[in-house]
Design an enzyme around this catalytic site. Structure first.
Site, PDB file in Angstrom:
ATOM      1  N   LYS A  66      82.072  27.124  27.299  1.00 59.00           N
ATOM      2  CA  LYS A  66      81.797  25.692  27.523  1.00 59.00           C
ATOM      3  C   LYS A  66      82.716  25.089  28.585  1.00 59.00           C
ATOM      4  CE  LYS A  66      79.731  24.883  23.035  1.00 59.00           C
ATOM      5  NZ  LYS A  66      79.711  24.175  21.764  1.00 59.00           N
ATOM      6  N   ASP A 101      76.803  18.150  21.846  1.00 56.02           N
ATOM      7  CA  ASP A 101      77.366  18.452  20.521  1.00 56.02           C
ATOM      8  C   ASP A 101      77.725  17.180  19.746  1.00 56.02           C
ATOM      9  OD1 ASP A 101      77.202  21.220  20.543  1.00 56.02           O
ATOM     10  OD2 ASP A 101      79.208  21.504  21.390  1.00 56.02           O
ATOM     11  N   GLY A 128      89.274  23.035  19.438  1.00 57.26           N
ATOM     12  CA  GLY A 128      88.670  23.951  20.403  1.00 57.26           C
ATOM     13  C   GLY A 128      87.455  23.293  21.045  1.00 57.26           C
TER      14      GLY A 128
END
Ligand code: NAP
Length: 264
Positions: A66, A101, A128
């Protein structure tokens, strides 16, 4: 003409994304194909170039790429800039990156699980890629308090420092109560339990594990503390729906897909 999309990550073999996007495409009559790209940890750029050269229109990006995807973009959305991580790539004249997300999580919490986030005291475990992606959306939903805890405290502190309204803590020094505790660590994948002080999880807490498809130590901890446990399958479907909308301009319904994944 069929347009091509894929999920890139490592590993990706067990992903439910092809099934989810195929269902969305059927329901909205979009002519797309969605596949999986398992790239080597140092092979992100090469794999993306190859996919684009073959006519690919967009990618979902998962662990561990990502942040590579964020750096790859020529343009990013506000929410991707805030997260400094990208889970949705769109190949237009320029490469556009987004992060779905956060909205995937808040839609699952509010629309599917019936929570009202405004005013809630929230704890985010993990700093994270997944944690980074959801801080902005939780604050935008007006949680009253957002504490970020992480095994490596410096990462939680660095993440909290990027947002007004978030603070950082070590697990050992957390002081509840919390209305919402979100596990955005990958501890569930190795079945490690993260010790939490008494009072963090209680009868009025929703304990949300972003991991799905397994009974994690966190979900067991939640049940034994009297908290309401919930896995991350709804977030998976909601973030996929938002990516689909970014790519196709059509918003698919999520309830039938979520119900069928839950075996309903
Ligand atoms: P990541 O970037 O590798 O980060 C892992 C995080 O977990 C870090 O905060 C790490 O802490 C922590 N951690 C790992 N093992 C731990 C342990 N044994 N004890 C305590 N902390 C531990 O992974 P990610 O991308 O954030 O993904 C995290 C999880 O979220 C994965 O299970 C992923 O599948 C899930 N996820 C779900 C969705 C969904 O749609 N449902 C979306 C995104 C991610 P340190 O910083 O100290 O290493």
């Amino acid at each position: 003409m069929t347009e091509r999309y894929a999920l890139i990550g490592h590993p990706v073999a067990h992903s439910k994304s092809p099934l989810i996007h195929t269902r969305f495409a059927e329901a909205t009559r979009q002519d797309i194909e969605y596949s999986l790209i398992d790239a080597q940890p140092d092979g992100f750029e090469q794999a993306v170039h190859a996919f684009r050269a073959a006519g690919g229109r967009g990618l979902n990006v998962t662990v561990p790429f990502k942040e590579d995807a964020f750096r790859y973009c020529e343009e990013v959305s506000e929410r991707a800039r805030a997260a400094q991580a990208v889970n949705t790539l769109v190949f237009r004249e320029r490469v556009f990156g987004d992060n779905t997300d956060g909205v995937g999580l808040t839609r699952d919490l509010e629309a599917n699980l019936g929570l009202r986030l405004a005013g809630m005291r929230a704890l985010l475990m993990g700093a994270g890629g997944a944690g980074q992606g959801v801080v902005g959306a939780l604050l935008e939903a007006k949680v009253a308090r957002l504490v970020i805890a992480n095994r490596t405290l410096g990462r939680a502190q660095a993440l909290a420092a990027r947002f007004t309204g978030a603070s950082a803590s070590a697990y050992e020094t957390l002081a509840g109560p919390f209305d919402l505790v979100i596990n955005a660590t990958s501890a569930g994948l190795s079945d490690d339990e993260i010790a939490l002080p008494a009072g963090v999880l209680g009868n009025d807490t929703l304990a949300y594990d972003m991991t799905y498809g397994r009974d994690t130590a966190f979900l067991r901890q939640a049940r034994s503390s009297g908290a309401r446990p919930c896995d991350g399958l709804g977030m998976l479907v909601e973030q996929a729906a938002e990516s689909f909308f970014v790519w196709r301009g059509v918003r698919p319904g999520t309830a039938p897909v979520l119900a069928s994944l839950r075996g309903g």
